[in-house]
Design an enzyme around this catalytic site. Structure first.
Site, PDB file in Angstrom:
ATOM      1  N   GLY A  43       0.842  -1.189   0.000  1.00 22.05           N
ATOM      2  CA  GLY A  43       0.000   0.000   0.000  1.00 22.05           C
ATOM      3  C   GLY A  43       0.875   1.236   0.000  1.00 22.05           C
ATOM      4  O   GLY A  43       2.021   1.204  -0.443  1.00 22.05           O
ATOM      5  N   LEU A  44       0.335   2.345   0.512  1.00 23.10           N
ATOM      6  CA  LEU A  44       1.109   3.582   0.471  1.00 23.10           C
ATOM      7  C   LEU A  44       2.417   3.438   1.224  1.00 23.10           C
ATOM      8  O   LEU A  44       3.462   3.903   0.764  1.00 23.10           O
ATOM      9  CB  LEU A  44       0.288   4.723   1.059  1.00 23.10           C
ATOM     10  CG  LEU A  44      -0.844   5.216   0.164  1.00 23.10           C
ATOM     11  CD1 LEU A  44      -1.584   6.354   0.838  1.00 23.10           C
ATOM     12  CD2 LEU A  44      -0.308   5.668  -1.178  1.00 23.10           C
ATOM     13  N   ARG A 338     -14.690  12.690  14.649  1.00 24.46           N
ATOM     14  CA  ARG A 338     -15.340  11.408  14.345  1.00 24.46           C
ATOM     15  C   ARG A 338     -15.789  10.645  15.585  1.00 24.46           C
ATOM     16  O   ARG A 338     -16.904  10.116  15.633  1.00 24.46           O
ATOM     17  CB  ARG A 338     -14.374  10.536  13.538  1.00 24.46           C
ATOM     18  CG  ARG A 338     -14.135  11.082  12.156  1.00 24.46           C
ATOM     19  CD  ARG A 338     -13.053  10.310  11.418  1.00 24.46           C
ATOM     20  NE  ARG A 338     -12.891  10.841  10.067  1.00 24.46           N
ATOM     21  CZ  ARG A 338     -12.004  10.402   9.194  1.00 24.46           C
ATOM     22  NH1 ARG A 338     -11.176   9.427   9.526  1.00 24.46           N
ATOM     23  NH2 ARG A 338     -11.920  10.931   7.985  1.00 24.46           N
TER      24      ARG A 338
END
Lengths: 667, 249
Positions: A43-44, A338
């Site tokens: 991934g990144l 959040r």
């Protein structure tokens, strides 16, 4: 207090990283050719690390369970990536990004790591643009920014709602270039099943070829794990179906401490669960909360009628709606962080005010935004601002331009038109801030074993801010590890290739083969998913958004009992040769079971509330999360001792020298 | 809903393979197509049979892993979506659904509905990049203004998820839409200009080596593409290729 040395460099916070880089060991270019590095995950974090190390001259072997590095779950990130470029001239700086991230994480992250993250954030944008990543631009041709939750500046760079995809494709292109040159050997559809420790150092892995079933030995001078988070321990999450904790958990079992396993982010705006068949949850970008208002019916009888399908949301009069975020948090309203938004929605649903047939959903209503934008448009175009139908029509067009793809995605899944009726949303597991403990060099407690990205723990504390995950993944892979790994590898220039016929490799391979054989010969009756769903239910009900002593204690007993049932009762069809998707799942879920137990133990031990970790016993008189800095300003780092229940807790004390600790308030 | 599924089963690359029939009941219209296959697989495992192997991962239409040919259409009857975003409400009660893997010489079957798309990887490795090493010293991002129109067009091309629907749906099994998306992204941006000539020659050469067919401009790929990648990209690829061939030594 502990045997953990985070190796934080001395000096003022803004000089630590530069000083550190100036003083660590380097490996000369000719010697890099003699050194092998294994990277798990593309991934990144893993993809950017693999490309960077190969460019520097190391021999890299990279592993992905997907059929291409480009499919790692970083690809699904929507919103954007933060950087303290201050292009908008709104007073942003490295310090401000550092401050926002530490505060947003509820003061449970390591100051020095977060400052470094802010410091390299600008370089990430430069690097990505140089690679041809098509970020959003304004009409002057310069890069555009937008604002995200919990901050007062516009520092988020984005590529429509597909920022993760574009950044990952950038890292993937750099990686592909190195694969083409032969500097990276790419192993697609391979899964790491154990890490091999030789003389106390991480020197290789055992991997399974997911196409042929072959068990392979791979050696290297260092092993880097960048395999993402463990949100799928809840079964339902916004993670990909294949996202798993196996690489990280195996590293833990071989001596890497696991830090803050209970720190999980529950994202407030996801599409609600529709039934037992549900396999995953879909996120709706946080940006929707800029224009949508969240509400539930004020009267219980209205909520019940909606749940039974006898009333529609549009039937509920304005005075009978409870805009609970605006009511509880007048200062931030619908834009609270959040963790706060998620808990408030759960509280209303638990009190019986939820909507949807399940009672587990709240409305996200755009009607006011339609009218607001519509009136603006009517004014601009010289039309009749009193014509309600016209105003709403004009407003809908504005919303469509801003969020059209999200509205379309919602309609495909729910089969309701969100332009006509409010969206239904509910919180879902999204990201895990906890992970393998690493020092300032990103090295674990096992020498030569490094962990990057979501798989480590260091930068987001107890709650991650929006658009910071992409920043951390790329910072670790492009700009941190390539420097710090040299400090360790400088001792290995004369070591030579690590042999794979040592007793350590024999032992690790046998262990993997035995566990595969045990699953395939097990005379059980139930599928892997059957147990995974039950585990997810325990986790969601008792170790989810609100936790308490009683439920956590029960959960530990239940998880353990279910784990035993799983090992007795699971049926895995097929053979070890060839592709066997059920076997892959069984191996992953077996690790989730062990991790879940440690997760609950960690949640039980931390009796304060902080960020995403909410203990019902530690609450202010107004019902908000109450931190306990006196007793819990530490990272819990667990050492494996043969069974999750026997794990030993080590503490890394968190010292805040550059930021003053404050109780977060969004009232 | 009650449905009949006709599914391609193939044990491995060398197995001949065959269509098998599976009746399935209690399918909810709110299920995604892949969740319907999950239910089928649960029932197969309960009967101690091997589940149907299919590729899938993110289940939100962005990773490009899922890859089914459903009733003769790549990613099924709906438009601008991947298979994981297809819902059962698009089908009728009692319907028979044919499910096959991508069919192309360059995409050999691994098992059941899973194919090998490594050919796409090799095309990327041949030139799908800008040769810039990682360093903290690249110029400031805003030193390179790019007209918004070009940036937006480059983004449209860069949105390709590499699923392979274009190949699967093309009667020639051509990979032109996939290759053109990558070539276009870089051709439209100043960062890609330096290596434009080599890139297009190398990527097209690799595409030919992999055994993909030629493009005859039927446009089927554009119709089935889940990200609506435009045929204009193929025209741009052809122009880039022509210019590169004419100007090469």
């Amino acid at each position: 207090m502990s045997n953990l040395d985070a190796k934080i460099p001395e000096g003022p916070i803004a000089e630590k990283w530069t000083n550190h880089k100036n003083n660590i060991n380097l490996v000369n270019p000719a010697n890099k050719r003699l050194i092998d590095v294994i990277i798990i995950g593309t991934g990144l974090a893993g993809g950017s690390a693999a490309a960077s190390l190969a460019e520097m001259g190391y021999n890299v072997k990279a592993f992905a369970f997907q059929d291409s590095p480009r499919r790692a779950h970083s690809i699904a990130a929507q919103g954007g990536i933060n950087a303290s470029k201050n292009y908008q001239n709104d007073g942003d700086s490295d310090y401000r990004l550092f401050y926002d991230t530490v505060k947003g994480g509820d003061y449970r992250s390591r100051e020095a790591n977060v400052y470094r993250l802010a410091e390299v954030s600008g370089n990430i944008i430069d690097q990505c643009v140089a690679q041809g990543v098509p970020f959003a631009r304004d009409y002057g041709g310069l890069l555009d920014n937008r604002s995200f939750g919990g901050v007062l500046v516009s520092r988020t760079f984005y590529a429509r709602g597909q920022t993760g995809q574009q950044l990952l494709l950038g890292a993937y292109s750099a990686l592909s270039r190195q694969i083409g040159k032969g500097k990276v050997k790419m192993y697609n559809r391979h899964e790491m099943l154990d890490v091999v420790i030789v003389d106390g150092k991480a020197r290789g892995i055992i991997a399974r070829n997911l196409i042929t079933g072959e068990i392979q030995r791979h050696s290297a001078h260092a092993v880097v794990i960048a395999s993402g988070g463990y949100g799928n321990v809840f079964f339902l999450s916004t993670n990909a179906m294949g996202s798993n904790a196996t690489a990280a958990w195996k590293a833990h079992k071989r001596g890497a401490y696991f830090a803050n396993p209970c720190f999980t982010q529950i994202h407030p705006t996801c599409i609600p669960v529709s039934g037992d068949h549900q396999s995953k949850l879909t996120l709706m970008s946080e940006s929707l909360r800029n224009d949508g208002r969240i509400w539930v019916p004020l009267k219980l009888e209205d909520a019940k009628a909606i749940q039974q399908g006898n009333l529609k949301p549009t039937d509920i009069a304005e005075e009978n709606r409870d805009y609970f975020l605006e009511r509880r948090y007048p200062a931030f309203g619908n834009l609270v962080p959040r963790d706060v938004a998620s808990r408030a929605a759960k509280e209303r649903c638990d009190a019986g005010h939820g909507v949807n047939a399940t009672g587990e959903a709240v409305y996200l209503d755009f009607m006011d935004a339609f009218i607001r934008y519509g009136k603006e448009q009517a004014h601009v175009k010289g039309l009749d601002g009193e014509d309600k139908d016209l105003v709403i029509k004009l407003g809908k067009a504005v919303i469509e331009e801003k969020y059209g793809n999200l509205f379309q995605m919602y309609e495909k899944i729910i089969d309701e038109n969100p332009y006509e009726t409010p969206m239904m949303i509910y919180p879902a597991v999204h990201y895990t801030m906890g992970g393998i403990w690493v020092d300032y060099n990103l090295m674990t407690t096992v020498p030569g074993l490094y962990v990057l990205g979501e798989a480590n723990f260091s930068d987001h504390g107890a709650n991650r801010l929006g658009a910071s995950a992409l920043m951390q993944g790329l910072a670790d892979g492009y700009f941190v590890l390539p420097y710090t790994i040299g400090d360790f590898l400088a001792d290995d220039i004369r070591t030579g290739t690590i042999p794979i016929d040592s007793p350590e490799f024999d032992e690790a391979e046998k262990k993997v083969k035995d566990s595969i054989a045990t699953f395939l010969t097990n005379d059980g009756d139930n599928s892997v998913d059957h147990y995974h769903k039950l585990l997810g239910k325990i986790m969601w009900d008792k170790v989810g958004m609100a936790r308490n002593d009683k439920h956590l204690k029960e959960s530990i007993v239940e998880i353990k009992a279910l784990r035993e049932e799983f090992h007795k009762g699971v049926f895995v069809p097929g053979k070890d040769e060839g592709m066997n998707t059920e076997l892959e799942k069984a191996l992953r879920v077996s690790d989730f079971f062990e991790l879940a137990e440690l997760f609950a133990m960690d949640a039980l031990k931390r009796t304060e509330s902080c960020g995403g970790h909410y203990r019902e016993e530690s609450v202010t008189p107004e019902g908000e999360a109450l931190r306990d800095d006196e007793n819990f300003a530490y990272v819990s780092a667990w050492e494996y001792k043969g069974e999750p229940s026997e794990s030993v807790l080590h503490k890394e004390e968190l010292k805040f020298e550059f930021i003053e600790l404050k109780q977060r308030s969004y009232k | 809903m009650n449905l009949t599924l006709k599914i391609w089963r193939q044990n491995g690359p060398k197995d001949k393979g065959r269509m098998e029939t599976y009746p399935i009941s209690d399918v909810s219209p709110d299920m995604s197509f892949l969740e319907m296959l999950d239910v089928l697989n649960e029932s197969l495992v309960a009967k101690r049979e091997e589940p149907v192997a299919f590729d899938h991962d993110c289940r939100e239409g962005i990773c490009g892993t899922c890859s089914l040919h459903i009733n003769g259409e790549a990613h099924g009857p709906d438009r601008a979506i991947t298979t994981c975003q297809l819902h059962m409400r698009k089908f009728k009660e009692g319907e028979t659904i044919y499910i096959e893997p991508w069919r192309a010489k360059a995409f050999p079957v691994i098992k059941d509905l899973i194919v090998d798309r490594e050919a796409f990887e090799r095309i990327q490795q041949a030139g799908g990049f800008v040769s810039v090493n990682t360093s903290g010293n690249t110029q400031d991002a805003n030193n390179l203004p790019i007209p918004k129109v070009d940036a937006d067009l480059a983004f449209d091309a860069a949105a390709c998820i590499g699923c392979g629907a274009c190949v699967a749906t093309c009667k020639n099994a051509s990979a032109m839409l996939f290759v053109s998306a990558k070539v276009s992204q870089f051709a439209l941006l100043p960062q890609g200009k330096v290596e434009a000539k080599e890139r297009v020659l190398n990527m097209v050469h690799q595409m030919d080596l992999e055994g993909f067919g030629s493009c005859t401009n039927t446009g089927a790929c554009e119709v089935e593409c889940p990200k609506e990648i435009s045929l204009d990209n193929i025209a741009r690829l052809n122009r880039e290729y022509l210019c590169a061939t004419l100007s090469s030594e």
